[in-house]
Design a protein around this motif. Structure first.
Motif, PDB file in Angstrom:
ATOM      1  N   CYS A  38       1.566 -23.204 -56.957  1.00  0.00           N
ATOM      2  CA  CYS A  38       0.421 -23.839 -57.618  1.00  0.00           C
ATOM      3  C   CYS A  38      -0.824 -22.967 -57.487  1.00  0.00           C
ATOM      4  CB  CYS A  38       0.124 -25.204 -56.980  1.00  0.00           C
ATOM      5  SG  CYS A  38       1.355 -26.452 -57.346  1.00  0.00           S
ATOM      6  N   GLU A  39      -1.758 -23.133 -58.424  1.00  0.00           N
ATOM      7  CA  GLU A  39      -3.022 -22.405 -58.343  1.00  0.00           C
ATOM      8  C   GLU A  39      -3.821 -22.851 -57.112  1.00  0.00           C
ATOM      9  OE1 GLU A  39      -1.872 -22.963 -62.668  1.00  0.00           O
ATOM     10  OE2 GLU A  39      -1.940 -24.232 -60.887  1.00  0.00           O
ATOM     11  N   ASP A  40      -4.716 -21.963 -56.641  1.00  0.00           N
ATOM     12  CA  ASP A  40      -5.543 -22.302 -55.470  1.00  0.00           C
ATOM     13  C   ASP A  40      -7.024 -22.375 -55.840  1.00  0.00           C
ATOM     14  OD1 ASP A  40      -6.256 -19.674 -55.832  1.00  0.00           O
ATOM     15  OD2 ASP A  40      -5.576 -18.975 -53.864  1.00  0.00           O
ATOM     16  N   ASN A  41      -7.310 -22.467 -57.153  1.00  0.00           N
ATOM     17  CA  ASN A  41      -8.707 -22.453 -57.583  1.00  0.00           C
ATOM     18  C   ASN A  41      -9.119 -23.781 -58.212  1.00  0.00           C
ATOM     19  OD1 ASN A  41      -7.166 -22.323 -59.855  1.00  0.00           O
ATOM     20  ND2 ASN A  41      -8.277 -20.627 -60.826  1.00  0.00           N
ATOM     21  N   ASN A  42      -8.317 -24.825 -57.977  1.00  0.00           N
ATOM     22  CA  ASN A  42      -8.545 -26.093 -58.652  1.00  0.00           C
ATOM     23  C   ASN A  42      -7.959 -27.197 -57.785  1.00  0.00           C
ATOM     24  OD1 ASN A  42      -8.560 -28.289 -60.419  1.00  0.00           O
ATOM     25  ND2 ASN A  42      -7.995 -27.048 -62.201  1.00  0.00           N
ATOM     26  N   ILE A  43      -8.743 -28.262 -57.551  1.00  0.00           N
ATOM     27  CA  ILE A  43      -8.194 -29.369 -56.744  1.00  0.00           C
ATOM     28  C   ILE A  43      -7.025 -30.037 -57.473  1.00  0.00           C
ATOM     29  CG2 ILE A  43      -9.771 -31.181 -57.562  1.00  0.00           C
ATOM     30  CD1 ILE A  43      -9.926 -31.954 -54.430  1.00  0.00           C
ATOM     31  N   LYS A  88      -2.868 -26.884 -62.334  1.00  0.00           N
ATOM     32  CA  LYS A  88      -2.281 -27.217 -63.639  1.00  0.00           C
ATOM     33  C   LYS A  88      -0.777 -26.954 -63.702  1.00  0.00           C
ATOM     34  CE  LYS A  88      -6.409 -26.675 -66.605  1.00  0.00           C
ATOM     35  NZ  LYS A  88      -6.832 -28.032 -66.255  1.00  0.00           N
ATOM     36  N   SER A  89      -0.293 -26.081 -62.825  1.00  0.00           N
ATOM     37  CA  SER A  89       1.150 -25.790 -62.816  1.00  0.00           C
ATOM     38  C   SER A  89       1.862 -26.857 -61.990  1.00  0.00           C
ATOM     39  CB  SER A  89       1.412 -24.416 -62.203  1.00  0.00           C
ATOM     40  OG  SER A  89       0.754 -23.422 -62.955  1.00  0.00           O
ATOM     41  N   LYS A  90       2.678 -27.660 -62.644  1.00  0.00           N
ATOM     42  CA  LYS A  90       3.351 -28.752 -61.938  1.00  0.00           C
ATOM     43  C   LYS A  90       4.878 -28.648 -61.994  1.00  0.00           C
ATOM     44  CE  LYS A  90      -0.200 -31.531 -60.769  1.00  0.00           C
ATOM     45  NZ  LYS A  90      -1.137 -30.829 -59.870  1.00  0.00           N
ATOM     46  N   GLU A  91       5.400 -27.810 -62.883  1.00  0.00           N
ATOM     47  CA  GLU A  91       6.852 -27.840 -63.100  1.00  0.00           C
ATOM     48  C   GLU A  91       7.638 -27.325 -61.894  1.00  0.00           C
ATOM     49  OE1 GLU A  91      10.323 -26.433 -66.226  1.00  0.00           O
ATOM     50  OE2 GLU A  91       8.224 -26.010 -66.719  1.00  0.00           O
ATOM     51  N   ALA A  92       7.239 -26.179 -61.352  1.00  0.00           N
ATOM     52  CA  ALA A  92       8.004 -25.605 -60.223  1.00  0.00           C
ATOM     53  C   ALA A  92       7.966 -26.546 -59.022  1.00  0.00           C
ATOM     54  CB  ALA A  92       7.446 -24.231 -59.858  1.00  0.00           C
ATOM     55  N   LEU A  93       6.798 -27.147 -58.783  1.00  0.00           N
ATOM     56  CA  LEU A  93       6.682 -28.092 -57.668  1.00  0.00           C
ATOM     57  C   LEU A  93       7.576 -29.308 -57.897  1.00  0.00           C
ATOM     58  CD1 LEU A  93       5.451 -29.233 -55.077  1.00  0.00           C
ATOM     59  CD2 LEU A  93       3.510 -30.055 -56.456  1.00  0.00           C
ATOM     60  N   ALA A  94       7.553 -29.852 -59.117  1.00  0.00           N
ATOM     61  CA  ALA A  94       8.370 -31.034 -59.425  1.00  0.00           C
ATOM     62  C   ALA A  94       9.857 -30.731 -59.254  1.00  0.00           C
ATOM     63  CB  ALA A  94       8.085 -31.516 -60.843  1.00  0.00           C
ATOM     64  N   ARG A  95      10.270 -29.526 -59.664  1.00  0.00           N
ATOM     65  CA  ARG A  95      11.676 -29.146 -59.501  1.00  0.00           C
ATOM     66  C   ARG A  95      12.046 -29.035 -58.018  1.00  0.00           C
ATOM     67  NH1 ARG A  95      14.767 -27.590 -63.669  1.00  0.00           N
ATOM     68  NH2 ARG A  95      13.808 -27.937 -65.699  1.00  0.00           N
TER      69      ARG A  95
END
Length: 348
Positions: free
Chosen positions: A326-331, A334-341
């Motif tokens: 996930c990005e580290d510049n935003n609370i 926006k990238s959720k797919e890899a985490l969800a998998r």
């Protein structure tokens, strides 16, 4: 006008006629290999039938619950509920995997806000979701709509993580997947368990050691201790579920909160298991992502470390990292797919 003479109380006015809990609606998904709780309101004896199996229950104070035996994945089935004063049939019932998508804003975060472009959104009639009512309102779907089938047009309104968990499980199993949306942005963990537990002396911290979200006036309605447990968890439980995916912690990054967070998480998990009548209900918790350039890095890093300790504090809990995908510049990365998998990989 003529007055019609009606008795003040008909014999039926106190009796509750047969009604299923709102999650028992057409297109519903139930979990495979788990006892199935079917419940609602009504009087007297109730008989529940599904996929050739049946169970009986007797109403107590106008409430009843029947338990069907564990079943294999499959469908479509018809759920039939019969009582002395009614009969209800629910169509297009599937048995597969049911995941509660729970936590705060990163679980609430919609597919349309994520980095997955609309060209990749897919319709899948065996991906379904049910939304628990929120104090804050504003959800695209409500419990009154019942179970919603995933369509390309509407997928953007799904929780991004919920959508990608469902998609990954569909690919892995070929079976139906139901996501139960049970989240509230900016919520503190103390709101998600019985108030009398979170108010115990061992959990009391001085105000300056707690995150601002505990006291922020705009969040007061849903950040009272115990309130989301009462208004969300208890309104869906004891619906039978396969797994809980939990992404929360940003609102507990005050400088002292890491000291109590693992025990709070344990109490929360135990209270949910009791409420869902499922002593071994498995949880997968997300370690919050990294976030650069905030004044509270110490509290943030300490909560990340506290989250990694939770599996040692309470059994049946897994933790997955989000920082490396996930990005580290935003609370709200926006990238959720890899985490969800990664979450889906922990779900049996």
């Amino acid at each position: 006008g003529m007055m019609l003479c009606m008795p003040l109380f008909s014999t039926h006015s106190f009796a509750e006629s047969l009604r299923l809990h709102e999650a028992f609606s057409s297109h519903m998904v139930l979990p495979k290999d788990k006892p199935l709780h079917v419940f609602g309101k009504g009087e007297g004896k109730v008989k529940v039938s599904l996929a050739g199996k049946s169970a009986k229950a007797k109403a107590v104070d106008g409430q009843w619950m029947a338990e069907l035996p564990p079943m294999k994945a499959g469908g479509p089935y018809r759920l039939t509920v019969q009582s002395e004063d009614g009969r209800v049939e629910v169509e297009d019932v599937w048995i597969g995997t049911v995941v509660v998508a729970a936590g705060q804003s990163n679980m609430q975060f919609k597919l349309k806000e994520s980095s997955t472009p609309p060209s990749e959104w897919e319709s899948d009639p065996l991906m379904r979701s049910f939304s628990v009512s929120r104090i804050e309102k504003g959800e695209p779907h409500t419990p009154e709509e019942g179970w919603v089938l995933c369509t390309k047009e509407d997928a953007g309104n799904w929780s991004a993580i919920g959508y990608h968990i469902a998609k990954a499980l569909r690919e892995k199993t070929g079976e139906a997947v139901g996501i139960i949306n049970c989240y509230q942005g900016a919520s503190i963990i103390e709101a998600w368990m019985p108030e009398e537990i979170s108010q115990e002396e061992r959990f009391l911290l001085p105000k300056e050691e707690k995150h601002f979200d505990h006291f922020y006036p705009a969040y007061a309605a849903f950040n009272k201790h115990g309130i989301l447990f009462e208004t969300m968890v208890k309104t869906i439980a004891p619906y039978s579920v396969s797994h809980v995916a939990w992404y929360q912690g940003e609102s507990n990054t005050g400088k002292g909160e890491y000291r109590i967070y693992p025990q709070l998480a344990k109490c929360m998990v135990e209270s949910w298991r009791e409420t869902f009548k499922d002593e071994e209900l498995p949880f997968t918790m997300v370690q919050i992502a990294n976030l650069k350039g905030r004044g509270d890095e110490v509290g943030w890093k300490n909560i990340q470390q506290a989250q990694m300790r939770i599996p040692y504090v309470v059994k049946g809990v897994k933790v997955v990292r989000s920082a490396d995908v996930c990005e580290d510049n935003n609370i709200h990365p926006k990238s959720k797919e890899a985490l969800a998998r990664r979450i889906a990989d922990t779900i049996e």
